[in-house]
Design a protein around this motif. Structure first.
Motif, PDB file in Angstrom:
ATOM      1  N   VAL A  99       0.838  -1.202   0.000  1.00 58.71           N
ATOM      2  CA  VAL A  99       0.000   0.000   0.000  1.00 58.71           C
ATOM      3  C   VAL A  99       0.871   1.249   0.000  1.00 58.71           C
ATOM      4  N   THR A 100       1.980   1.207   0.721  1.00 59.23           N
ATOM      5  CA  THR A 100       2.923   2.334   0.725  1.00 59.23           C
ATOM      6  C   THR A 100       3.475   2.583  -0.674  1.00 59.23           C
ATOM      7  N   VAL A 101       3.865   1.509  -1.344  1.00 56.96           N
ATOM      8  CA  VAL A 101       4.400   1.621  -2.702  1.00 56.96           C
ATOM      9  C   VAL A 101       3.349   2.202  -3.650  1.00 56.96           C
ATOM     10  N   MET A 102       2.134   1.684  -3.554  1.00 49.97           N
ATOM     11  CA  MET A 102       1.071   2.110  -4.477  1.00 49.97           C
ATOM     12  C   MET A 102       0.689   3.581  -4.259  1.00 49.97           C
ATOM     13  N   LEU A 103       0.507   3.978  -3.009  1.00 56.80           N
ATOM     14  CA  LEU A 103       0.109   5.361  -2.738  1.00 56.80           C
ATOM     15  C   LEU A 103       1.228   6.346  -3.052  1.00 56.80           C
ATOM     16  N   SER A 104       2.472   5.899  -2.890  1.00 61.77           N
ATOM     17  CA  SER A 104       3.603   6.775  -3.207  1.00 61.77           C
ATOM     18  C   SER A 104       3.752   6.949  -4.712  1.00 61.77           C
ATOM     19  N   ALA A 105       3.542   5.851  -5.452  1.00 59.14           N
ATOM     20  CA  ALA A 105       3.705   5.893  -6.906  1.00 59.14           C
ATOM     21  C   ALA A 105       2.526   6.581  -7.587  1.00 59.14           C
ATOM     22  N   MET A 106       1.336   6.476  -6.979  1.00 60.89           N
ATOM     23  CA  MET A 106       0.134   7.058  -7.581  1.00 60.89           C
ATOM     24  C   MET A 106      -0.583   7.918  -6.545  1.00 60.89           C
ATOM     25  N   PRO A 107      -0.097   9.109  -6.274  1.00 56.38           N
ATOM     26  CA  PRO A 107      -0.709   9.975  -5.259  1.00 56.38           C
ATOM     27  C   PRO A 107      -2.120  10.420  -5.607  1.00 56.38           C
ATOM     28  N   ASP A 108      -2.548  10.190  -6.856  1.00 53.45           N
ATOM     29  CA  ASP A 108      -3.913  10.566  -7.230  1.00 53.45           C
ATOM     30  C   ASP A 108      -4.940   9.502  -6.835  1.00 53.45           C
ATOM     31  N   ILE A 109      -4.495   8.371  -6.256  1.00 55.85           N
ATOM     32  CA  ILE A 109      -5.450   7.412  -5.691  1.00 55.85           C
ATOM     33  C   ILE A 109      -6.200   8.114  -4.575  1.00 55.85           C
ATOM     34  N   ASP A 110      -7.523   8.169  -4.682  1.00 58.01           N
ATOM     35  CA  ASP A 110      -8.293   8.917  -3.683  1.00 58.01           C
ATOM     36  C   ASP A 110      -9.278   8.044  -2.903  1.00 58.01           C
ATOM     37  N   ALA A 111      -9.159   6.716  -3.063  1.00 60.14           N
ATOM     38  CA  ALA A 111     -10.000   5.814  -2.277  1.00 60.14           C
ATOM     39  C   ALA A 111      -9.407   4.407  -2.282  1.00 60.14           C
ATOM     40  N   ILE A 112      -9.670   3.673  -1.210  1.00 59.47           N
ATOM     41  CA  ILE A 112      -9.224   2.279  -1.086  1.00 59.47           C
ATOM     42  C   ILE A 112     -10.400   1.439  -0.632  1.00 59.47           C
ATOM     43  N   ILE A 113     -10.655   0.344  -1.348  1.00 62.90           N
ATOM     44  CA  ILE A 113     -11.631  -0.650  -0.899  1.00 62.90           C
ATOM     45  C   ILE A 113     -10.839  -1.829  -0.346  1.00 62.90           C
ATOM     46  N   ALA A 114     -11.024  -2.117   0.933  1.00 60.14           N
ATOM     47  CA  ALA A 114     -10.287  -3.194   1.603  1.00 60.14           C
ATOM     48  C   ALA A 114     -11.279  -4.271   2.024  1.00 60.14           C
ATOM     49  N   SER A 115     -11.086  -5.494   1.567  1.00 64.03           N
ATOM     50  CA  SER A 115     -12.076  -6.547   1.818  1.00 64.03           C
ATOM     51  C   SER A 115     -11.822  -7.319   3.103  1.00 64.03           C
ATOM     52  N   SER A 116     -10.968  -6.789   3.991  1.00 62.90           N
ATOM     53  CA  SER A 116     -10.808  -7.375   5.327  1.00 62.90           C
ATOM     54  C   SER A 116     -10.525  -6.255   6.323  1.00 62.90           C
ATOM     55  N   SER A 117     -10.799  -6.512   7.595  1.00 66.97           N
ATOM     56  CA  SER A 117     -10.550  -5.510   8.632  1.00 66.97           C
ATOM     57  C   SER A 117      -9.068  -5.168   8.707  1.00 66.97           C
ATOM     58  N   THR A 118      -8.229  -6.200   8.599  1.00 68.45           N
ATOM     59  CA  THR A 118      -6.782  -5.982   8.677  1.00 68.45           C
ATOM     60  C   THR A 118      -6.304  -5.072   7.555  1.00 68.45           C
ATOM     61  N   ALA A 119      -6.745  -5.345   6.326  1.00 65.15           N
ATOM     62  CA  ALA A 119      -6.327  -4.528   5.183  1.00 65.15           C
ATOM     63  C   ALA A 119      -6.798  -3.085   5.347  1.00 65.15           C
ATOM     64  N   ALA A 120      -7.988  -2.886   5.912  1.00 68.89           N
ATOM     65  CA  ALA A 120      -8.489  -1.530   6.125  1.00 68.89           C
ATOM     66  C   ALA A 120      -7.668  -0.793   7.167  1.00 68.89           C
TER      67      ALA A 120
END
Length: 331
Positions: free
Chosen positions: A232-253
């Motif tokens: 998630v750190t890699v993805m948000l750093s590489a694509m700062p225009d990501i403005d939402a995350i859908i996490a299908s588990s409590s841990t991922a959220a």
């Protein structure tokens, strides 16, 4: 202390031993009030049936086995599921045990062991796959079972499921209504049935809204927390225009919230996290989370009743249930 027997209960109440025995089996030929009095006295005295004797007489163990994987992350889903199954079995003739398989094990081998040794009267399966070999085997053996989750053969067996396709579709639409345009999705392990359902719902939501979807293919929602954090750190750093995350588990959220805050993002302002949970933990973690509640208590209650039905009424149609999700914002 002397062991409590049927005769102990009979002597305490003034009933015949055969009446006590039939009442404890919930024989409808015995008046309901009489059954309740006898069953209450049995509980009061701490009566426990002799399983060896019961099995010898009836061929039954009066045991239901919940078959689960050992998960890398702590899960409140498993705890709530187990408790809710036990709630239904309390006061019945059935006892619950839990059997685990590890990541490197063959889940089918554990199921075969239980069936071949007749160490349970029925099984509750979790983590189902579309063409689940455990389901095929149990159907071939005509051994009672229910599944928490659907399979490609679910028209022929009992199940209870969370409507993951609708959860995913609603999630994308909810985020779109909030103005989110680029959504990162952390899906379940790809081999599981509900991953397929989620993927269909995500794509349907995209068709309805036009949002851009970004997948986290290097991880899944059940990956170790450290792996989720890194990706998630890699993805948000590489694509700062990501403005939402859908996490299908409590841990991922939870991990996603931690990462975005470490990167200086503000939850609910410039980025949203939409998760799901079986117990009210995430809503205590942060405000401005979007959450879908999965009623695992309802699932466990249904699965226990459905399995007893499958054991005791094998020629009747299987019981099947579905939980329909709703999404709320914690404020």
């Amino acid at each position: 202390m002397a062991k409590v027997t049927l005769k102990t209960i009979a002597d305490a109440l003034g009933f015949a031993v055969t009446t006590v025995s039939r009442a404890l089996k919930d024989d409808p030929a015995i008046k309901l009030q009489t059954r309740r009095v006898i069953q209450a006295k049995a509980r009061e005295l701490g009566y426990v049936p002799d399983r060896a004797g019961v099995r010898l007489r009836t061929g039954k163990t009066n045991v239901i086995s919940l078959v689960l994987p050992v998960e890398p992350n702590m899960s409140n889903v498993v705890t709530r599921l187990t408790v809710s199954i036990a709630e239904v079995l309390k006061g019945s003739s059935y006892n619950l045990n839990t059997s685990y398989w590890f990541e490197d094990d063959d889940p089918l081998a554990l199921v075969k062991q239980i069936v071949e040794t007749r160490s349970a009267d029925g099984l509750i399966l979790n983590y189902t796959t579309p063409d689940d070999p455990r389901v095929r085997y149990l159907m071939e053996q005509q051994f009672p079972f229910v599944t928490h989750g659907r399979t490609s053969a679910d028209d022929r067996h009992s199940y209870f499921d969370f409507d993951n396709q609708e959860f995913a579709r609603l999630s994308v639409n909810k985020l779109s209504l909030k103005g989110r345009r680029k959504v990162m999705v952390i899906l379940p392990p790809p081999e599981l049935s509900y991953a397929e359902h989620l993927q269909r719902g995500i794509l349907l939501g995209q068709q309805q809204t036009g949002v851009e979807l970004v997948s986290c293919s290097a991880i899944h929602s059940d990956s170790p927390s450290a792996d989720i954090e890194k990706e998630v750190t890699v993805m948000l750093s590489a694509m700062p225009d990501i403005d939402a995350i859908i996490a299908s588990s409590s841990t991922a959220a939870m991990v996603s919230v931690s990462v975005l805050e470490s990167l200086g993002r503000e939850l609910g302002a410039d980025i949203d996290v939409l998760g799901r949970e079986a117990a009210p933990f995430l809503k205590l973690l942060r405000k401005n989370l979007l959450l879908a509640n999965e009623d695992v208590g309802k699932a466990g209650n249904f699965l226990a009743r459905a399995l007893i039905h499958a054991i005791e009424r094998p020629h009747e149609a299987p019981m099947q249930g579905m939980d329909i999700p709703t999404i709320e914002q914690i404020s």
